[in-house]
Design a protein around this motif. Structure first.
Motif, short mmCIF file in Angstrom:
data_model
loop_
_atom_site.label_atom_id
_atom_site.label_comp_id
_atom_site.label_asym_id
_atom_site.label_seq_id
_atom_site.Cartn_x
_atom_site.Cartn_y
_atom_site.Cartn_z
N LEU A 58 12.67 -1.78 73.30
CA LEU A 58 12.02 -0.50 73.02
C LEU A 58 12.95 0.43 72.23
CD1 LEU A 58 10.31 0.10 76.48
CD2 LEU A 58 9.17 -0.55 74.35
N PHE A 62 11.21 1.46 68.72
CA PHE A 62 10.70 2.82 68.55
C PHE A 62 11.86 3.77 68.30
CE2 PHE A 62 7.71 0.60 71.38
CZ PHE A 62 6.55 0.70 70.61
N ALA A 65 11.37 7.56 69.05
CA ALA A 65 10.94 7.96 70.40
C ALA A 65 12.10 8.58 71.16
CB ALA A 65 10.40 6.75 71.15
N GLU A 69 9.78 9.33 76.28
CA GLU A 69 8.78 8.40 75.76
C GLU A 69 9.19 6.95 76.01
OE1 GLU A 69 6.96 10.92 71.98
OE2 GLU A 69 8.92 9.95 71.79
N LEU A 70 10.47 6.66 75.79
CA LEU A 70 10.96 5.30 76.03
C LEU A 70 10.83 4.92 77.50
CD1 LEU A 70 14.16 5.30 73.77
CD2 LEU A 70 12.03 4.07 73.35
N LYS A 72 8.60 6.04 79.61
CA LYS A 72 7.18 5.79 79.89
C LYS A 72 6.76 4.42 79.40
CE LYS A 72 5.61 10.60 79.89
NZ LYS A 72 4.77 11.61 79.19
N TYR A 73 7.21 4.05 78.21
CA TYR A 73 6.88 2.73 77.65
C TYR A 73 7.42 1.62 78.56
CZ TYR A 73 5.71 5.11 73.25
OH TYR A 73 5.16 5.92 72.28
N ARG A 74 8.68 1.80 78.96
CA ARG A 74 9.31 0.77 79.81
C ARG A 74 8.59 0.66 81.15
NH1 ARG A 74 15.32 1.91 81.31
NH2 ARG A 74 14.27 3.49 82.55
N SER A 76 5.52 1.28 81.78
CA SER A 76 4.23 0.62 81.59
C SER A 76 4.39 -0.89 81.45
CB SER A 76 3.55 1.17 80.32
OG SER A 76 3.23 2.53 80.48
N LEU A 77 5.46 -1.31 80.81
CA LEU A 77 5.65 -2.74 80.56
C LEU A 77 6.08 -3.49 81.80
CD1 LEU A 77 7.39 -2.74 77.07
CD2 LEU A 77 5.23 -3.83 77.64
N LEU A 152 1.05 -1.81 77.54
CA LEU A 152 1.22 -0.39 77.24
C LEU A 152 -0.04 0.40 77.54
CD1 LEU A 152 3.29 -0.54 73.93
CD2 LEU A 152 4.07 0.22 76.18
N LYS A 155 -0.38 2.45 80.79
CA LYS A 155 0.18 3.77 80.99
C LYS A 155 -0.90 4.80 81.25
CE LYS A 155 0.50 5.22 76.12
NZ LYS A 155 -0.18 4.09 75.50
#
Length: 229
Positions: A58, A62, A65, A69-70, A72-74, A76-77, A152, A155
């Motif tokens: 990530l 990104f 980001a 934000e990073l 949140k992405y992590r 979610s994954l 993703l 999320k």
């Protein structure tokens, strides 16, 4: 097909098969068969390995980001629902060794067990074969583009978003009603749930567990409500 054949299809040739047997052994099986080893230690390591490698991916993917934000992405994954979804696609439930009671309660299709299996196998690959094979595994599973997008998407909590929306509109309570469940391949069950609002069906969702089907029904309902707002 045994676990060696499973990995061969990904161009991963395993060396220490016993490590993967351990990664696929639930503690219920270990207790019933008086075996010392089960996957919990590997699952612990796999969680850390996954966190690090997903973070690196990530961070490089990104570039604009921020930290929030990073994160949140992590999240979610690597959350349980995402890992369980990937494990189902890989049919990992077909390989897990469960005790009789856990098997009878369909442990091979429970989110927590499936997510643990993915993490324990991640650790096994890292210990057995190193970073190169680990990267192949990740690229073909959690970082595969379609899986990445699907994970993703987790999320969004569509049920909570829908609940907030109807509270603003002062509508009646939401009802999620199971309307169908059918057996599909590999002993899986596909659930169909209706999202009912004001005694009308606003959304229909399908999923390999009830929570997933409810989220998809809420997502369907949201798309229709927003369309007519």
């Amino acid at each position: 097909m045994d676990i060696e054949e499973f990995f061969k299809k990904m161009n991963i040739i395993i060396k220490n098969k016993e490590l993967y047997v351990e990664a696929l052994t639930h503690n219920s099986y270990s207790n019933e068969n008086k075996k010392e080893r089960h996957y919990q230690r590997l699952e612990f390591l796999g969680d850390a390995v996954l966190q690090l490698n997903v973070s690196l991916y990530l961070f490089n993917k990104f570039k604009k980001a921020n930290e929030g934000e990073l994160s949140k992405y992590r999240s979610s994954l690597v959350k349980r629902e995402s890992l369980a979804m990937i494990a189902r696609k890989l049919n990992l439930g077909d390989y897990v060794r469960l005790g009789i009671g856990e098997h009878d309660s369909r442990g091979f299709d429970k989110d927590n067990i499936l997510a643990d299996l993915y993490e324990s196998l991640t650790a096994a690959i890292y210990l057995d074969l190193g970073l190169e094979s680990l990267q192949i595994w990740l690229n073909k599973t959690i970082l595969e583009p379609n899986n990445l997008l699907a994970c993703l998407d987790f999320k969004s909590d569509f049920k909570s978003e829908l609940q907030e929306l109807i509270q603003i509109d002062k509508r009646s309570d939401l009802v999620y009603k199971l309307v169908n469940q059918e057996k599909i391949d590999n002993n899986k069950i596909l659930f169909t749930i209706n999202c009912i609002l004001d005694n009308m069906v606003y959304g229909i969702g399908k999923g390999l567990n009830k929570k997933q089907a409810e989220q998809n029904a809420a997502k369907d309902a949201l798309s229709k409500i927003k369309l007519f707002k």
